[in-house]
Design an enzyme around this catalytic site. Structure first.
Site, PDB file in Angstrom:
ATOM      1  N   ARG A  11       0.828  -1.221   0.000  1.00 13.98           N
ATOM      2  CA  ARG A  11       0.000   0.000   0.000  1.00 13.98           C
ATOM      3  C   ARG A  11       0.860   1.268   0.000  1.00 13.98           C
ATOM      4  NH1 ARG A  11      -5.416  -1.225   3.714  1.00 13.98           N
ATOM      5  NH2 ARG A  11      -6.564  -2.192   2.003  1.00 13.98           N
ATOM      6  N   LYS A  55     -19.768 -17.619   2.302  1.00 18.02           N
ATOM      7  CA  LYS A  55     -21.184 -17.438   2.588  1.00 18.02           C
ATOM      8  C   LYS A  55     -21.917 -16.544   1.610  1.00 18.02           C
ATOM      9  CE  LYS A  55     -20.828 -18.252   7.535  1.00 18.02           C
ATOM     10  NZ  LYS A  55     -21.090 -17.718   8.871  1.00 18.02           N
ATOM     11  N   GLY A  91      -9.879  -9.037  -0.088  1.00 15.99           N
ATOM     12  CA  GLY A  91      -8.739  -9.612   0.622  1.00 15.99           C
ATOM     13  C   GLY A  91      -8.359 -11.020   0.217  1.00 15.99           C
ATOM     14  N   GLY A 141     -13.395  -3.646   1.428  1.00 13.98           N
ATOM     15  CA  GLY A 141     -14.779  -3.199   1.559  1.00 13.98           C
ATOM     16  C   GLY A 141     -15.222  -2.262   0.458  1.00 13.98           C
TER      17      GLY A 141
END
Length: 392
Positions: A36, A193, A350, A373
């Site tokens: 990053r 999920k 991720g 996110g």
């Protein structure tokens, strides 16, 4: 959505507030992965080259509005200085006085913004205090753009604002992937999920031509269609939801690809005894841990016909061998097609970055987003406050 870039701004002699994401992994006070940090270097160097003085704004971890010494950005300074090839001035006290002492060619970093409760509260007063430090605002932190915080949202309305190089690159890549893509578009969505990716699946079936579902999510869809998935990870209570998504896909002309064959095992561990069976033949006492070779061949066929690929999540339990085979094979195929100029491939999230790196495929993808996110919310079709604030 139109936004300005560094090229639209006169930076000469200006103090430039740059929101960056350098929330990097640290062990024993040392940065263990500089990805990053490396990605913000072009923006900082271009501001310096244009005669501007970059003042970096960032967060680190979750101090929840309190000063937590072990979450100080001071520990990032050595790695940041090394990446930029020059000393970075760290400002942890009186912002205004310290900024006033900066000279042309200097780079400064403010202490962790989240030490102030006004940051996460998107407090106007805190944003105004930050705004007094600079003449121009640059957002180069797409990965924090889904948060409406003082440094990502309120501040953008108080100064002339633009996107940094990394933000502009990210927004262009995303626009090519889902905004104005070359068709056909294939999306690969994996992970454990369905419940965490309901909005994502609902949005994608309206935007893509083929949706590949993998990982534990695929088990839920298989079970919803009446297939016994044995002891596999599966959200049986979401069967109707899965059927609704499948019906919506059919209505929109989006083909859903589920595994045709699966790799099953009786225990979840590396090197566990396993076998490949047709999907409908999963033994009652076994777990599905990966997609099989026939499924991979089917996915690769879809990729070969596609012009654009959006990828989020693995196809199996990629963390343990041999259940990484499907993810690796499909990722390598996508990488090869991209390298040959036949596919635009954009990936993010991720687990996705980890899986593509493990497959040795990440470097050949058109764009790999390190934003977790924010990338997901963008794929879900949501407005990101930090991006919207740049387009006023």
């Amino acid at each position: 959505m139109a936004w300005k870039t560094l090229d639209d701004m006169d930076l000469n002699g200006k103090r430039v507030l740059v929101r960056v994401d350098i929330n990097v992994p640290v062990a024993d006070g040392k940065v263990t992965d500089t990805t990053r940090i490396d990605r913000i270097v072009p923006t900082v160097k271009d501001i310096l080259a244009a005669g501007g003085t970059p003042i970096l704004l960032a967060h680190f971890d979750r101090p929840k509005g309190k000063v937590v010494p072990e979450m100080s950005l001071g520990q990032i300074v050595p790695a940041l200085s090394a990446a930029l090839g020059q000393d970075v001035t760290f400002i942890d006290g009186n912002y205004g006085e310290a900024v006033g002492k900066l000279a042309a060619g200097d780079v400064a970093l403010l202490e962790n913004l989240r030490f102030n409760p006004g940051e996460e509260a998107n407090d106007d007063g805190f944003a105004k205090r930050l705004a007094t430090l600079g003449d121009i605002y640059v957002n180069d932190a797409f990965s924090a753009a889904h948060r409406a915080h003082a440094s990502t949202e309120a501040l953008a309305h108080l100064l002339p604002a633009c996107a940094g190089r990394l933000m502009a690159e990210e927004l262009s890549a995303l626009d090519k992937a889902l905004g104005n893509p070359d068709r056909p578009v294939v999306a690969v969505v994996g992970g454990a999920k369905v419940s965490t990716k309901l909005d994502l699946l609902s949005n994608l079936v309206e935007k893509v031509d083929v949706l590949v579902i993998g990982g534990g999510m695929a088990n839920t869809f298989l079970a919803a269609s009446g297939i016994d998935v044995g002891k596999s990870l599966c959200e049986h209570d979401l069967a109707q939801t899965a059927r609704d998504i499948a019906a919506k896909a059919a209505e929109k002309g989006c083909a859903i690809l589920l595994p045709r064959d699966v790799v099953v095992a009786r225990e979840f561990k590396a090197g566990a005894a396993n076998e490949t069976v047709k999907t409908e033949d999963c033994p009652a006492d076994a777990m599905i841990l990966d997609a099989g070779p026939d499924s991979v061949a089917h996915i690769v066929q879809a990729l070969e016909r596609a012009k654009t690929l959006v990828w989020n999540g693995p196809l199996g339990a990629f963390e343990i061998e041999p259940f990484n085979a499907a993810t690796n094979a499909a990722a390598k195929a996508a990488a090869d097609l991209t390298r040959d100029g036949k596919l635009i491939s954009v990936a993010g999230g991720g687990d996705t970055v980890a899986a593509l790196n493990a497959a040795g495929a990440a470097d050949d993808f058109s764009y790999v987003s390190t934003a977790g996110g924010a990338f997901l919310e963008w794929m879900e079709g949501k407005t990101l406050p930090g991006v919207a604030a740049l387009s006023h």
